[in-house]
Motif scaffolding. Sequence first.
Motif: not given
Length: 67
Positions: A6-11, A15-17, A28, A32
């Motif tokens: 799961v790849l999520e944009p960090s605030e 990215y955090t994965v 991270e 990407k």
Amino acid sequence: MKLRVVLEPSEEGGYTVYVPGLPGCISEGETKEEALNNIREAIALYLETVEDDYISTETSEEVEIAV
């Protein structure tokens, strides 16, 4: 071996994965591509430590399966 990540944009940017199937396996990266490369390395290290912790007994049987 294929694992879902799961790849999520960090605030803060980047990215955090993480790997839901491997608890605690997270990384991270600024891009990407960097995040995905970093999680590949994290997965390899995670699985290496799991393999090192495996203790075989005389009655154990090892079987390889595709996942």
